[in-house]
Scaffold this motif. Structure first.
Motif, mmCIF file in Angstrom:
data_model
loop_
_atom_site.group_PDB
_atom_site.id
_atom_site.type_symbol
_atom_site.label_atom_id
_atom_site.label_comp_id
_atom_site.label_asym_id
_atom_site.label_seq_id
_atom_site.Cartn_x
_atom_site.Cartn_y
_atom_site.Cartn_z
ATOM 1 N N TRP A 39 3.304 2.060 1.399
ATOM 2 C CA TRP A 39 3.503 2.322 3.259
ATOM 3 C C TRP A 39 5.225 2.583 3.411
ATOM 4 C CZ3 TRP A 39 1.060 -0.425 7.963
ATOM 5 C CH2 TRP A 39 -0.183 0.088 7.386
ATOM 6 N N THR A 40 5.885 3.619 3.681
ATOM 7 C CA THR A 40 7.085 3.779 3.701
ATOM 8 C C THR A 40 7.708 2.905 5.203
ATOM 9 O OG1 THR A 40 7.136 5.405 5.697
ATOM 10 C CG2 THR A 40 6.876 6.391 3.093
ATOM 11 N N ARG A 78 10.134 10.048 13.617
ATOM 12 C CA ARG A 78 9.872 8.814 12.967
ATOM 13 C C ARG A 78 11.969 8.517 12.515
ATOM 14 N NH1 ARG A 78 6.005 9.887 12.890
ATOM 15 N NH2 ARG A 78 4.238 10.873 11.726
ATOM 16 N N GLU A 129 -2.828 6.978 13.451
ATOM 17 C CA GLU A 129 -1.408 6.063 14.082
ATOM 18 C C GLU A 129 -0.278 7.802 14.082
ATOM 19 O OE1 GLU A 129 -2.175 1.918 12.726
ATOM 20 O OE2 GLU A 129 -0.271 3.434 11.567
ATOM 21 N N ASN A 130 -0.122 8.084 12.781
ATOM 22 C CA ASN A 130 0.800 8.843 12.772
ATOM 23 C C ASN A 130 0.920 10.688 13.830
ATOM 24 O OD1 ASN A 130 2.390 8.057 10.410
ATOM 25 N ND2 ASN A 130 0.951 8.751 8.899
ATOM 26 N N ARG A 180 -3.521 5.500 8.977
ATOM 27 C CA ARG A 180 -2.844 6.239 8.769
ATOM 28 C C ARG A 180 -2.954 7.272 9.470
ATOM 29 N NH1 ARG A 180 -0.337 3.392 9.687
ATOM 30 N NH2 ARG A 180 1.475 5.160 9.044
ATOM 31 N N GLY A 181 -3.702 8.359 9.225
ATOM 32 C CA GLY A 181 -3.816 9.179 10.318
ATOM 33 C C GLY A 181 -3.336 9.573 11.593
ATOM 34 N N LYS A 237 0.694 -1.025 -0.163
ATOM 35 C CA LYS A 237 0.193 0.200 -0.273
ATOM 36 C C LYS A 237 1.046 1.377 -0.393
ATOM 37 C CE LYS A 237 -3.775 -2.365 2.176
ATOM 38 N NZ LYS A 237 -4.757 -1.918 3.438
ATOM 39 N N HIS A 272 2.998 1.927 12.726
ATOM 40 C CA HIS A 272 1.871 0.740 12.663
ATOM 41 C C HIS A 272 2.276 -0.456 13.885
ATOM 42 C CE1 HIS A 272 -1.353 -1.045 11.877
ATOM 43 N NE2 HIS A 272 -0.877 -2.787 11.142
ATOM 44 N N ASP A 303 5.928 4.763 7.867
ATOM 45 C CA ASP A 303 4.511 4.118 8.405
ATOM 46 C C ASP A 303 4.979 2.213 8.519
ATOM 47 O OD1 ASP A 303 3.836 6.453 7.233
ATOM 48 O OD2 ASP A 303 3.548 5.539 5.556
ATOM 49 N N HIS A 320 4.465 -7.251 8.457
ATOM 50 C CA HIS A 320 4.127 -5.959 8.373
ATOM 51 C C HIS A 320 6.066 -5.763 7.867
ATOM 52 C CE1 HIS A 320 1.018 -3.984 7.669
ATOM 53 N NE2 HIS A 320 1.267 -4.675 8.987
#
Length: 262
Positions: A35-36, A88, A81-82, A78-79, A33, A43, A39, A139
């Motif tokens: 995801w970086t 980072r 969790e971020n 995503r939002g 998806k 998660h 990300d 993941h």
């Protein structure tokens, strides 16, 4: 509780390939998806924290989920969790590492059969930490793939295989299909070479590497990209919809979509 030690080893295996990455590496998109790497670890760290909260403070967990669930349903994870995890890159790796290393010995000392709250139905402590291992392993696959590395799996993958077996009926129910009367017969070869057998329907068979079965269950590979031999209509149907994780129905990746970058 062995599953807590297996969770720790799974985390350490992923952690080892994340050390010394550049800031640019953390922003690279994976085949999952887009995801970086940021990300992915956000998660994992967020839900490790939520699982730990469910064990230590059930009331606080339920209060937090009362806020989280409506937002997840409206806009995805995503939002949320971020917003919750501010670190980072290397700082993120460090806080994720600190939590999983703190969690593992505490969870290992718990009664495996004790019940904890979750986003869906309550589950056992053993199931909760197994789910954390599965998420880390699943993941972790996109991270290993992106970085062009091959993970050396061990027999701790049995926990994920068993989770796949136990969610046979779930895979059908979440897709709105009738559950077959009998599960296909499984004959899987563990990383150690041991043979693991499950199921009873010899007319429907799945045979091959346990790692491939776990990949199909966690949807990190299409079954066509594994070495599994699948025979019989029920076995083929299961492999086309299998998912050992909670949430709505997810479609497995198309053949060739998930692979190690070379």
């Amino acid at each position: 509780m062995q599953q807590a030690h297996d969770f720790l080893e799974e985390c350490e295996t992923l952690n080892a390939i994340l050390t010394d990455l550049s800031a640019a590496d953390w922003d690279r998109a994976t085949q999952f998806k887009n995801w970086t790497l940021n990300d992915v670890i956000v998660h994992l760290h967020f839900w490790n924290g939520m699982a730990d909260l469910s064990l230590n403070d059930p009331d606080a967990f339920q209060a937090q989920m009362a806020v989280n669930l409506p937002r997840m349903q409206a806009e995805g994870m995503r939002g949320m969790e971020n917003d919750a995890i501010g670190e980072r890159g290397e700082d993120l790796r460090a806080v994720w590492q600190a939590l999983f290393r703190d969690m593992a010995p505490r969870w290992a000392a718990q009664d495996p059969k004790a019940r904890v709250k979750w986003a869906g139905p309550d589950m056992s402590v053993r199931s909760s930490i197994t789910a954390r291992q599965m998420e880390t392993w699943a993941h972790g696959q996109e991270v290993f793939d992106l970085l062009g590395q091959t993970r050396a799996d061990t027999d701790r993958i049995r926990n994920i295989v068993v989770l796949g077996v136990n969610t046979f009926a779930w895979s059908y129910k979440v897709n709105g299909r009738d559950v077959p009367d009998r599960m296909p017969y499984l004959r899987l070869t563990a990383p150690s070479g041991a043979i693991w057998e499950f199921g009873e329907d010899a007319d429907n068979r799945i045979e091959g590497p346990a790692v491939g079965f776990a990949q199909a269950m966690a949807q990190t590979r299409n079954v066509a990209d594994t070495e599994l031999q699948v025979s019989g209509p029920v076995a083929a149907e299961w492999m086309s919809i299998a998912q050992c994780f909670a949430g709505g129905a997810e479609t497995p990746p198309p053949p060739g979509a998930r692979h190690r970058v070379t």
